[in-house]
Motif scaffolding. Structure first.
Motif, short mmCIF file in Angstrom:
data_model
loop_
_atom_site.label_atom_id
_atom_site.label_comp_id
_atom_site.label_asym_id
_atom_site.label_seq_id
_atom_site.Cartn_x
_atom_site.Cartn_y
_atom_site.Cartn_z
N PRO C 24 3.47 -11.14 -53.43
CA PRO C 24 2.34 -11.81 -52.78
C PRO C 24 1.08 -11.72 -53.64
O PRO C 24 0.99 -10.88 -54.54
N LYS C 25 0.13 -12.58 -53.33
CA LYS C 25 -1.17 -12.56 -54.00
C LYS C 25 -1.82 -11.20 -53.81
O LYS C 25 -1.79 -10.66 -52.70
N ALA C 135 5.64 6.85 -51.00
CA ALA C 135 4.87 7.70 -50.09
C ALA C 135 4.92 7.21 -48.65
O ALA C 135 4.59 7.94 -47.72
N LYS C 136 5.35 5.96 -48.46
CA LYS C 136 5.42 5.45 -47.09
C LYS C 136 6.46 6.20 -46.26
O LYS C 136 6.36 6.27 -45.05
N LEU C 187 15.52 0.60 -46.49
CA LEU C 187 14.23 1.27 -46.27
C LEU C 187 13.26 0.99 -47.42
O LEU C 187 12.10 0.64 -47.21
N ASP C 190 12.22 -2.67 -47.77
CA ASP C 190 11.27 -2.98 -46.70
C ASP C 190 9.88 -2.43 -47.03
O ASP C 190 8.87 -3.11 -46.84
N ALA C 191 9.85 -1.22 -47.56
CA ALA C 191 8.56 -0.60 -47.90
C ALA C 191 7.89 -1.32 -49.06
O ALA C 191 6.70 -1.16 -49.29
N ILE C 193 7.81 -4.66 -49.47
CA ILE C 193 7.44 -6.04 -49.13
C ILE C 193 5.98 -6.32 -49.50
O ILE C 193 5.63 -7.40 -49.96
N GLU C 194 5.14 -5.28 -49.33
CA GLU C 194 3.72 -5.42 -49.63
C GLU C 194 3.47 -5.80 -51.09
O GLU C 194 2.45 -6.41 -51.42
#
Lengths: 124, 1013, 202
Positions: C24-25, C135-136, C187, C190-191, C193-194
């Motif tokens: 993502p941007k 770290a998430k 996991l 998913d973490a 995605i950001e």
């Protein structure tokens, strides 16, 4: 959440540990002829003091090693962390050891001398 | 200054504020469209449009407005968002405005202006403190159907979204830091400068949209000779440039737990009109800090007077916020009501922006300071030694009733007079925010000079600084914070120096409030107007007095009885006022009255943030075997066994579960079955004392086991009760391979480690889990041998060459394997262990080779039937932690020779051999088709009256398709001596009791002939 | 001795397909997660003061037994500290048998080796925001100044026990029990995605 200083891995979150309850419970051997009631002191009776408590912890999610800790049950302060099979050195923890009712129990007297300071009996 | 065009709100000033006028946005409140700016909160935008009435109160449904400008807001709780993004109880003072925001007021029906529930207000006399306790008492039968629904309907404020599928994403994260600074006001910034200068890792968090705290709301203060805002801007810039500093805004610290573990809730995208999919709406930070600096400032306290909850009555500081931060006028004609100097700043500012200050009502008899003189110099009317008795107005404050008072007693001494106003700016003094400090078990002390509690002793490694520490003057607070920041860094192990406090110029003020805990009123006793202490919980001064009259003298009791300081608000504004009233009523000073506990969370936090990604498929792990894909391809239904997913049964051609299981069982008995047993726990034992250790672990002997042979063992806890069972094989002189139950694998390993490390450290034994190193496939049934032979087995599989309970390394289909000849079905069985990476390949080879021999995959359900037919126990099903080997009829496995094993001494207790213990028996129903539900209780006479005398319960029960009748096992009192006797199993729901006879546990092949094929 | 002799077979993650989320941007950098299959793994138990054992391990792996929270990982073979008397030896596929036989026949006293090549799965995690991402779900202090290259810990990731090793500033090795590997991939992707992520199966 407590921060527990594993003697091998360093400080880690409480979630990585399992608490094994009271430490320094001498295990009477099967051939000892103590009564059922006296044996129950070993098997069932556990101390639950307000203040310094000597207990066993295992770093289950890390090195899987057991160790002893003297923890204040009021403040959650870990006063001392010491090796399995040894006795604490700090004054508060030594006092807690000496004054524990268990020191006077028949089951502890029936345990092998070595087990009194080490082990699970030495669950020390 | 001029008011801006009517398109934007008519109460908006034409310039000033920290809003972005280049980005006007529109939003909806209760169905009406309004305009605001980026940088507004929902509260400031509503006020800009002249909207004060934003909600109804909890108990009396009184009209409520916006009281504060921050997270301490007790009134202005609204619902924001729509559909599955709707969130209730959002403080309008915190919600950043964005284009398209949709908000609704709460706790009103049918509309905010006309609310039926407001009738409660007229019935106020009937809703006193402890109302629920007094009303909903008798008769007990009313509870479920009458009282509870009424209470449930009345309780709570906002509604949760109807669509329970929350569309937003939430995350959690962890962070370690040397110094965590909570609060980004001037004190927090000073502390950060000092701490960060040492090189320590510093985190600075603040709940607001930008750093600066209360200073953003002030207009008459200079730092370093320039407006304070310049200093803030420079300082923030300097901190942002430091790589060891992390700044989080829109982030509230809501919990302070043991060992400096703190939780933060960051609003990542709440303020955005379109929340990007890749970002969480909110993120919960779990912080472990070496040292914590609490710089949360203070809360301004309300004053207690009749109607002090009416829309238009606001905190004096909040009024400055709305003007200075948002360029919004909260009213046009103001009355200032205060007991300290701070509110004079509000008076002067209101005058600056053209709001008429109709009067300043000051409880103090002789206030004297620069600010007071300035107000008087501007011609403001200052009523010293006066109090507001009552505020009138229906949906907005309109007229104030004011009178002279005796400043010591609060008694009204003069003739009341009236002043019209649409804004009341009140200030009752300041309370340091000690909530988190107190959550962390820090102690507080009563400061009689400043009339507040402030921090004294610390329990955690923390320090409170600035106003949070009771230092209210700016220069003092900045110095306190600079020193505190340096001390925190030093405590974290760094060499730090406090930064110099810059020159500060602020109006000199008397912050000490002149407190009157007795509310000035000229009303007849008992008919005083409602004066609110806790706005959110609708607790009035009279409620607290009533509680005291009714005998509640402990502060904790008064809190619960009146609900003061409870719920999401946790007494942020009300705490000291309630204590003051209580202390006055009890005739005891506040320190003796004590305080209540500040609970977690400090501010309301969404469940979403607390759950994070621990939802749906990430809620827990599902462990898969290497053959999992094959089971899925072949239509298996699965069951959870611990975290493992195991194939349960394999229905074909639309079979029911019963049909599939019956087929799998029969085929295994007549031909052969194949089971994925990979989940069994497997532990590698190494070391010269491995045999000795096993002797101590199990009730029977293992040190004498020959290499290459297997033995079944039973493991007890030291209380003599069965803990686990399994087959252990001797692979070499000092090398054993233990299997455990699937569910018990991890526990058994740590249990054994515990004994090794804590009781018998002298034993040389190493334990390693190899559960997942091996895939395990069991081939069982009369054709088992033929199938392995057909596949090409490098070793002879005859009974002589490969006897029951032995093991060999071999090659099967060219793959290296370990074959164990052990059986859990009673049939000829081979348990084939193979390196897991080849598990699927071997399974496929076996399926192919087994086809001509009728090889059928069977799942865990058929496995249960097969073992139950043979009377094999499952630990955890036939046992429950209170069952010993004798109870299971397994006395044969308890060694009499060994001097010790775990559980030996306990087994010798008299109670362990009593013949009325629950003992394991077989149960055969009279009706062969009747299957007794597991858990059903056995009785001798099904017609006896209740409570029936129960003998025990069924532990396993299945239909045996091979035998044509059901098979069951049960633990019955004295069961071993009852074989042949009839027992009954009463059923619920009017079903007839099931008649059965007590039998041996082995139903199938009792002689065990089939084990050799 | 039954070994993994017939290679390669199927890896711990052979059931998991590729996963991709776009960058993502404003992303701090893309995360790449890959399975590193078919390393041989040996669980070594031995007292830390066993000099002969230490010398032999050095000969076999070119590493001395690393001390607490460390991994010796230069070259083909690595030794990872797991506990005061426990290490994990990582070697190229097919090497386990020889290494184990060398140790077992050397008469070193109370020393044991157990092959665990199949019991674990291995992931490599790369990308600038790796530390932030890990770290998430991990409570360890992953600050680059603290969790330096060569640091190795046993800890918890989400709901699974793992061994986490820093290989350089932005790269990590995550070793988990093989049955937990599909969960760990789910996991970690998913973490990520950001930031944007690509998971590539072996």
């Amino acid at each position: 959440m407590l921060l527990i200083d594993c003697p091998h891995c360093g400080a880690r979150d409480e979630t990585e540990f399992a608490c094994g309850g009271e430490a320094h419970i001498a295990r009477p051997l099967a051939e000892n002829t103590i009564s059922d009631a006296e044996f129950a002191e070993y098997l069932f009776w556990r101390d639950n003091p307000k203040g310094v408590f000597l207990e066993r912890w295992c770093h289950t999610a890390g090195c899987r090693r057991w160790f002893n800790a003297a923890r204040d049950t009021v403040t959650h302060e870990f006063i001392e962390i010491y090796a399995m099979g040894s006795l604490p050195k700090s004054k508060a923890a030594k006092d807690a050891y000496a004054s524990a009712w268990r020191r006077q129990t028949a089951s502890e007297k029936a345990a092998k001398p070595a087990q009194k300071t080490s082990g699970k009996g030495a669950k020390s | 200054m001029n008011i801006k065009s009517p398109k934007q709100g008519q109460m908006r000033l034409s310039d000033g504020g920290r809003i972005n006028r280049k980005n006007p946005v529109s939003f909806r409140f209760d169905g009406k469209t309004f305009a605001g700016f980026e940088g507004d909160t929902l509260a400031s935008a509503l006020l800009a449009n002249g909207v004060h009435l934003v909600g109804r109160s909890f108990k009396y449904h009184r009209p409520r407005g916006i009281l504060t400008a921050g997270y301490d807001e007790p009134n202005a709780l609204v619902e924001i968002g729509q559909g599955n993004q709707q969130a209730p109880n959002i403080r309008a003072t915190e919600a950043m405005l964005y284009d398209g925001l949709t908000a609704k007021s709460q706790n009103r029906w049918p509309t905010l202006g006309f609310d039926i529930g407001a009738v409660n207000s007229l019935l106020g006399r009937f809703f006193p403190a402890g109302f629920y306790y007094k009303t909903f008492m008798f008769p007990a039968v009313f509870w479920k159907n009458i009282y509870e629904p009424i209470i449930r309907k009345a309780a709570g404020l906002g509604r949760a979204a109807k669509d329970h599928h929350d569309a937003d994403r939430y995350e959690k994260t962890h962070r370690h830091t040397d110094v965590l600074i909570v609060g980004g006001g001037v004190s927090g910034l000073m502390a950060a400068l000092s701490a960060a200068g040492s090189g320590a890792r510093v985190m600075l968090v603040d709940d607001a949209n930008e750093l600066g705290g209360w200073m953003l709301s002030e207009n008459n203060t200079t730092i370093d000779g320039k407006p304070a805002l310049n200093w803030i801007k420079q300082t923030v810039k300097a901190l942002e440039a430091m790589s060891n500093v992390t700044i989080l805004t829109r982030t509230q610290c809501f919990g302070y737990m043991d060992h400096n573990f703190l939780t933060l809730a960051e609003k990542v995208t709440d303020h955005l009109p379109q929340r990007p999919d890749h970002l969480p709406r909110q993120r919960m930070w779990k912080i472990r800090a070496k040292h914590v600096v609490l710089a949360q400032g203070n809360h301004e306290r309300p004053l207690i007077f009749g109607g002090n909850d009416k829309p238009g009555v606001m905190m004096a500081g909040a009024v400055r916020s709305y003007i200075n931060c948002y360029a919004v006028l909260p009213g046009r004609r103001a009355v200032i009501y205060t007991n300290n100097d701070d509110a004079y700043k509000t008076a002067l500012l209101l005058d600056d922006v053209g709001v008429k200050v109709a009067a300043i009502v000051d409880q103090r008899p002789t206030p004297s300071s620069v600010l007071v003189s300035q107000a008087m110099a501007r011609g403001m009317v200052v009523h010293t030694g006066h109090a507001v008795l009552d505020a009138n107005g229906t949906r907005h404050v309109g007229t104030l009733k004011i009178a002279a008072i005796n400043p010591k007693t609060g008694d009204v001494t003069g003739q009341p007079f009236y002043i019209d106003a649409d804004l009341v700016a009140m200030s009752g003094g300041f309370t340091p925010v000690v909530n988190l400090h107190s959550q962390a078990r820090g102690k507080i002390t009563w400061d009689d000079e400043q009339v507040c509690f402030r921090p004294s002793d610390y329990h955690e490694a923390a320090i409170c600084v600035g106003a949070c520490n009771g230092v209210f003057d700016l220069k003092g607070a900045m110095t306190d914070a600079a020193v505190g920041g340096a001390m925190a860094a030093m405590a974290a192990g760094f060499t730090a120096e406090a930064v110099m406090t810059p020159a500060v110029d602020e109006p000199s003020m008397v912050m000490r409030p002149h407190v009157l805990w007795k509310m000035p009123s000229d009303a007849v006793k008992g008919q005083e107007p409602k004066a609110f202490v806790d706005f959110q919980n609708d607790v009035t001064a009279s409620d607290i007095k009533l509680a005291v009259r009714e005998g509640y003298h402990s502060v904790e009791h008064v809190k619960r009885y009146t609900t003061n300081g409870m719920a999401t608000d946790q007494g942020k504004l009300s705490n000291i006022n309630a204590l003051g009233i209580l202390s006055d009523q009890l005739g005891k000073p506040i320190p003796e009255v004590g305080t209540t506990t500040f609970r977690y969370p400090y501010t309301p936090t969404t469940f979403g943030a607390i759950a994070g990604r621990d939802i749906k498929e990430l809620f827990d792990t599902e462990r898969l075997t290497r053959m999992d894909a094959w089971h899925r391809q072949h239509g298996a239904e699965f069951e959870h066994v611990g975290q493992w997913m195991r194939a349960w049964y394999y229905p074909i051609d639309g079979e029911t579960m019963e049909e599939a299981v019956n087929r799998e069982v029969k085929k295994t008995r007549t031909h052969a079955g194949i089971l994925d047993a990979s989940t069994l726990g497997k532990i590698d034992f190494r070391g010269k004392d491995a045999g000795e250790f096993l002797d101590r672990l199990y009730t029977n002997m293992f040190s004498t086991l020959k290499i290459g042979r297997c033995r079944y063992g039973l493991m007890l806890k030291d209380d003599g009760m069965v803990m686990d069972d399994g087959v252990t094989t001797r692979l070499g002189e000092n090398h054993y391979h233990m299997t455990t139950t699937t569910g018990g694998a991890a526990n058994v390993l740590s249990w054994m480690e515990e004994w090794l490390q804590t009781e018998w450290p002298e034993l040389d034994v190493y334990l390693t889990s190899v559960t997942e190193e091996w895939s395990v496939t069991t081939v069982s049934g009369p054709n088992a041998r033929k199938i392995l032979e057909a596949l090409g087995c490098s070793v002879s599989l005859t009974d002589d060459a490969f006897p029951f309970m032995s093991y060999q390394d071999a090659n099967l289909a060219g793959l290296p394997v370990r074959i164990f000849r052990i059986s859990f079905t009673g049939e000829l069985s081979f348990e084939i262990n193979i390196k897991a990476r080849h598990g699927l390949a071997l399974w496929q080879h076996l399926m192919k080779a087994g086809e001509p021999f009728g090889l059928t995959p069977y799942g865990t359900e058929a496995m249960h039937v097969l073992r139950a037919e043979k009377g094999f126990i499952i630990v955890g099903q036939e046992t429950d932690g209170s069952v010993n080997p004798h109870d299971l009829g397994m006395s044969w496995i308890v060694s009499k020779k060994k001097s010790d094993f775990i559980g030996k001494r306990a087994l010798e207790r008299k109670s362990m051999a009593l013949n009325n213990r629950k003992q394991l028996v077989g149960i055969k129903t009279e009706d062969p088709k009747a299957i007794i539900p597991e858990g059903a209780h056995a009785v001798l006479d099904p017609h006896q009256s209740y409570p029936m005398e129960m003998l025990g319960q069924v532990t396993s029960s299945y239909y045996s398709p091979v035998l044509g009748h059901s098979v069951a096992m049960a633990l019955l009192k004295g069961g071993h001596a009852m074989k042949g006797q009839t027992v009954w199993f009463p059923m619920i729901n009017g079903k007839k009791p099931i008649k059965a006879v007590i039998t041996d546990t082995v139903f199938y092949d009792p002689k065990g002939d089939r084990i050799n094929g | 001795m039954v070994s993994s002799a017939v290679l390669p077979g199927r890896s711990a993650l052979s059931q998991v397909a590729a996963i991709q989320h776009p960058v993502p941007k404003g992303s701090a950098g893309k995360i790449t997660i890959k399975e590193a299959p078919f390393h041989d793994l040996i669980n070594l138990r031995c007292q830390p003061d066993n000099k002969m054992a230490n010398a032999l391990i050095k000969k076999l792996t070119s590493h001395s037994l690393p001390s607490a929270n460390q991994a010796a990982q230069a070259g083909d073979r690595a030794v990872i500290w797991l506990g005061p008397d426990e290490w994990l030896i990582m070697a190229e596929a097919g090497a386990a048998n020889t290494i184990m036989a060398n140790i077992e026949t050397a008469n070193l006293g109370h020393v044991a080796t157990t092959e665990v090549s199949n019991a674990y799965g291995i992931l490599t995690v790369n990308g600038k925001p790796s530390r932030q991402m890990l770290a998430k779900h991990c409570a360890i202090d992953l600050d680059a100044g603290v969790f330096t290259s060569g640091t190795a810990v046993q800890t918890i990731m989400g709901h699974a026990g793992i061994i986490l090793i820093a290989t350089d500033e932005n790269s990590f090795t995550v070793i988990g029990r093989s049955s937990f590997m599909p969960y760990l991939v789910a996991l970690l992707t998913d973490a990520s995605i950001e930031y944007g992520v690509e998971y590539r199966p072996a």
